[in-house]
Scaffold this motif. Structure first.
Motif, PDB file in Angstrom:
ATOM      1  N   CYS A 114      -4.994  -3.142   5.601  1.00  0.00           N
ATOM      2  CA  CYS A 114      -4.951  -1.721   5.247  1.00  0.00           C
ATOM      3  C   CYS A 114      -6.375  -1.179   5.146  1.00  0.00           C
ATOM      4  O   CYS A 114      -7.238  -1.800   4.519  1.00  0.00           O
TER       5      CYS A 114
ATOM      6  N   ILE B   7      -1.217  -5.442   5.815  1.00  0.00           N
ATOM      7  CA  ILE B   7      -0.142  -4.492   6.080  1.00  0.00           C
ATOM      8  C   ILE B   7       1.136  -5.306   6.271  1.00  0.00           C
ATOM      9  O   ILE B   7       1.117  -6.366   6.897  1.00  0.00           O
TER      10      ILE B   7
ATOM     11  N   ARG C 111       6.255  -3.497   8.920  1.00  0.00           N
ATOM     12  CA  ARG C 111       5.617  -2.226   9.267  1.00  0.00           C
ATOM     13  C   ARG C 111       4.888  -2.359  10.605  1.00  0.00           C
ATOM     14  O   ARG C 111       4.983  -1.495  11.470  1.00  0.00           O
TER      15      ARG C 111
ATOM     16  N   CYS D 241      -1.069   0.164   4.676  1.00  0.00           N
ATOM     17  CA  CYS D 241       0.142  -0.472   4.160  1.00  0.00           C
ATOM     18  C   CYS D 241       1.101   0.644   3.717  1.00  0.00           C
ATOM     19  O   CYS D 241       0.714   1.814   3.630  1.00  0.00           O
TER      20      CYS D 241
ATOM     21  N   GLN E  76      -0.023   4.474   2.700  1.00  0.00           N
ATOM     22  CA  GLN E  76       0.445   5.546   3.573  1.00  0.00           C
ATOM     23  C   GLN E  76       1.295   6.534   2.791  1.00  0.00           C
ATOM     24  O   GLN E  76       1.138   7.745   2.943  1.00  0.00           O
TER      25      GLN E  76
END
Length: 116
Positions: A82, A89, A93, A103, A107
């Protein structure tokens, strides 16, 4: 991040880049055809079509930019981390969006800041 996962994500990024490039070329060709067509009866329909094509092209160019940034992160060996908290992350995802920069929590926080 394990090497096998990086290769998988790298391949997904590469394949998506090919798809996006192909789509951008198609949209540009479509735009050219719209502009060359002199038989538009309704000027508003023409402008709407051009606006739609411009918006889609911008969207795909933005995605290509995100893919190129992800490629840079791979080269810098920071892919999958991230950009905000520097934690990994989530794999699911990255599976859905290999160019993810943040991550889920970071976000989500960024989106909440944007929407107020």
């Amino acid at each position: 991040m394990e090497t096998n996962e990086s290769i998988t994500y790298w391949d997904k990024l590469r394949l998506r880049a090919i798809e996006v490039e192909r789509t951008i070329r198609h949209l540009e060709k479509e735009r050219q055809e719209v502009e060359e067509n002199t038989e538009w009866v309704d000027r508003a329909a023409y402008e709407s079509r051009v606006s739609l094509l411009e918006g889609l092209t911008a969207l795909y160019r933005n995605e290509m930019d995100q893919i190129e940034k992800a490629h840079s992160r791979v080269e810098e060996r920071i892919y999958g981390l991230c950009l905000a908290c520097h934690e990994p992350i989530e794999a699911d995802r990255l599976e859905v969006y290999p160019a993810a920069q943040f991550c889920f929590d970071c976000q989500d926080y960024r989106e909440r800041l944007r929407t107020g």
